[in-house]
Design an enzyme around this catalytic site. Structure first.
Site, PDB file in Angstrom:
ATOM      1  N   GLU A   2      37.307  42.651  48.731  1.00  0.00           N
ATOM      2  CA  GLU A   2      38.026  42.953  47.490  1.00  0.00           C
ATOM      3  C   GLU A   2      37.255  43.958  46.653  1.00  0.00           C
ATOM      4  O   GLU A   2      36.020  43.944  46.627  1.00  0.00           O
ATOM      5  CB  GLU A   2      38.274  41.706  46.632  1.00  0.00           C
ATOM      6  CG  GLU A   2      39.587  41.008  46.879  1.00  0.00           C
ATOM      7  CD  GLU A   2      39.481  39.979  47.979  1.00  0.00           C
ATOM      8  OE1 GLU A   2      40.521  39.527  48.460  1.00  0.00           O
ATOM      9  OE2 GLU A   2      38.351  39.626  48.357  1.00  0.00           O
ATOM     10  N   THR A   3      38.009  44.813  45.985  1.00  0.00           N
ATOM     11  CA  THR A   3      37.472  45.681  44.943  1.00  0.00           C
ATOM     12  C   THR A   3      38.208  45.357  43.650  1.00  0.00           C
ATOM     13  O   THR A   3      39.439  45.291  43.631  1.00  0.00           O
ATOM     14  CB  THR A   3      37.632  47.167  45.298  1.00  0.00           C
ATOM     15  OG1 THR A   3      36.860  47.460  46.467  1.00  0.00           O
ATOM     16  CG2 THR A   3      37.161  48.059  44.157  1.00  0.00           C
TER      17      THR A   3
END
Length: 262
Positions: free
Chosen positions: A44-45
């Site tokens: 995830e970012t």
């Protein structure tokens, strides 16, 4: 704009779960955020748009292939960036697609996040799921987002080697495999698989513990427990169930920071 990689749910570099954190100057198009998340290649970012005085910050999360509605380790990473850079010192509030999430840091550096609990209902597994995992389930449950499969022992959790193509084909956004811990520094162990979201195995998954914490707290008779995720990188989360909320507590370290040129 500033961008960071932070290892979450650990106090050691190259352990825990790495997350990207992008501090936006202004609202960004979804397609641009998705492209940057694919470029970062973390599970995830997080994309943070700071709120005005007295307003919550806007926070969204993208895997390399899709947006998710709840992410623990990237929220922890974002809070760590704000605290460690001196941008914040008090309780933080994030406006997300899962509602308002509050985060606080104590004097010892432990960051605690207030997340929604995700209660499980016992159910039959979808076709192909157990075969893809090659496990012998003790119990199978489901909430709105994920399946949870309890197995007999920690060794069985460690031994899981999924057929990811078959797992991706099963009607399950993500699957948690869990067991009671045999180690003295944890109460329960787990692994998390989400190939449909572009994350074959996530190293340490905060959102999964929104289901794991109430499940194991009910079984073990304690509101506060420690869960260890048995991925290759590994990491631990202290969980406390408070009604329909779960507190997830952990630490994080910044691996690098830089300037975004796009």
């Amino acid at each position: 704009m500033r961008i960071y990689t932070v290892d979450s749910f650990t106090d050691e570099f190259f352990k825990g779960n790495p997350a990207g954190v992008c501090i936006l100057d202004e609202p960004a198009p979804d397609a641009w955020m998705q492209s940057l998340a694919a470029e970062m290649r973390h599970s995830e970012t997080a994309f943070l748009l700071k709120g005005g005085v007295g307003e919550p910050h806007s926070l969204r999360w993208f895997t390399p292939t899709t947006e998710v509605i709840l992410c623990g380790h990237a929220t922890l990473a974002t809070a760590h960036v704000l605290y460690s850079t001196g941008t914040a010192s008090e309780t933080l509030e994030f406006s997300t697609k899962s509602g308002i999430l509050s985060v606080a840091k104590d004097k010892y550096g432990l960051i605690t996040m207030d997340f929604p609990a995700k209660a499980l209902q016992e159910t039959a597994p979808p076709e192909g799921l157990i075969e893809a995992l090659a496990v012998r389930p003790v119990w199978v449950g489901k909430n709105v987002r994920d399946y949870l499969v309890e197995v007999e022992s920690e060794d069985e959790v460690l031994a899981v080697s999924p057929d990811f193509r078959a797992l991706e084909a099963a009607d399950a956004r993500a699957t948690i495999v869990t067991a009671r811990a045999s180690q003295s520094d944890a109460d329960y162990v787990s692994r998390f698989f989400a190939p449909q979201g572009g994350v074959p195995e996530d190293p340490v998954t905060g959102s999964a513990h929104c289901a794991l914490a109430p499940y194991w707290s009910a079984k073990l008779g304690s509101d506060t427990l420690v869960g260890t995720q048995l991925s290759r990188r590994g990491g631990s989360i202290r969980t406390t169930v408070r009604g329909d909320r779960v507190e997830l507590a952990g630490r994080a370290v910044t691996v690098f920071s830089g300037t975004l040129h796009v």
